[in-house]
Design a protein around this motif. Structure first.
Motif, short mmCIF file in Angstrom:
data_model
loop_
_atom_site.label_atom_id
_atom_site.label_comp_id
_atom_site.label_asym_id
_atom_site.label_seq_id
_atom_site.Cartn_x
_atom_site.Cartn_y
_atom_site.Cartn_z
N TYR A 1 0.83 -1.20 0.00
CA TYR A 1 0.00 0.00 0.00
C TYR A 1 0.87 1.26 0.00
CZ TYR A 1 -3.31 3.54 1.52
OH TYR A 1 -4.05 4.68 1.62
N GLU B 1 -9.97 5.63 -3.18
CA GLU B 1 -9.93 6.39 -1.93
C GLU B 1 -10.87 7.59 -1.99
OE1 GLU B 1 -5.42 5.62 -0.35
OE2 GLU B 1 -5.69 6.97 -2.04
N TRP C 1 -12.67 8.43 8.93
CA TRP C 1 -12.26 7.72 7.72
C TRP C 1 -10.77 7.87 7.49
CZ3 TRP C 1 -9.88 8.35 3.07
CH2 TRP C 1 -10.06 7.36 2.13
N ARG D 1 -8.69 5.75 9.84
CA ARG D 1 -8.66 4.32 9.49
C ARG D 1 -7.92 4.04 8.19
NH1 ARG D 1 -14.14 4.60 11.13
NH2 ARG D 1 -14.74 4.73 8.95
N ASN D 2 -8.03 4.95 7.22
CA ASN D 2 -7.55 4.65 5.87
C ASN D 2 -6.33 5.44 5.41
OD1 ASN D 2 -9.80 2.80 4.86
ND2 ASN D 2 -10.92 4.54 5.68
N ARG D 3 -6.18 6.67 5.88
CA ARG D 3 -5.07 7.51 5.43
C ARG D 3 -4.56 8.38 6.58
NH1 ARG D 3 -4.07 8.77 0.01
NH2 ARG D 3 -2.29 9.80 0.97
#
Length: 155
Positions: free
Chosen positions: A28, A90, A114, A117-119
């Motif tokens: 990632y 994304e 968000w 958790r993701n970025r």
């Protein structure tokens, strides 16, 4: 590779799960680094189509602006003084979260969760340490006003 295969036999299940998670994180991060390099290259050497602002306008609100990358595969978010690149998946996630917000405060909180958790790199690099940061409210406004998700899951 041979050495790694030999070591795998000696690692227990929890260790293997940890290694899988680390491998996914590495992959990632490599993808994000590639998108950031492409974004930087586009910024330094914009193609003719990008040089015409009418063909690739950025949308702005307060300290936030968003523009589509030159090749249409990414989005560049300018958050205060920090530029971050997001791929289309994304952005779909971020727009979906923003659209679910019922107010600037609620939207900013959803976006903060968000991103956490993701970025989380975005939060770290911009210095955003709470959902109350005004940049998140500006981001919610830009996303809600300027983007919609089509039936095929595209922006």
């Amino acid at each position: 590779m041979k050495e790694l295969r030999g070591l795998i036999r000696e690692i227990d299940r929890d260790g293997l799960l940890f290694l899988i998670k680390q491998a996914n994180t590495l992959i990632y991060n490599q993808r994000i680094e590639q998108l950031n390099r492409e974004s930087e290259t586009e910024r330094r050497n914009p193609p003719a189509a990008q040089q015409k602002k009418q063909e690739n306008p950025s949308v702005q609100e307060g300290g936030v602006s968003i523009e589509r990358g030159a090749f249409g595969r990414s989005f560049i978010l300018d958050l205060g003084q920090v530029r971050k690149t997001f791929d289309e998946g994304e952005m779909l996630g971020l727009v979906g979260v923003a659209k679910a917000g019922t107010s600037a405060r609620d939207g900013a909180a959803r976006i903060y969760r968000w991103l956490s958790r993701n970025r989380d790199d975005v939060l770290l690099d911009t210095g955003i340490n709470s959902a109350g940061n005004p940049i998140l409210a500006d981001l919610w406004k830009v996303l809600g006003r300027s983007f919609s998700i089509r039936n095929q899951g595209q922006l």
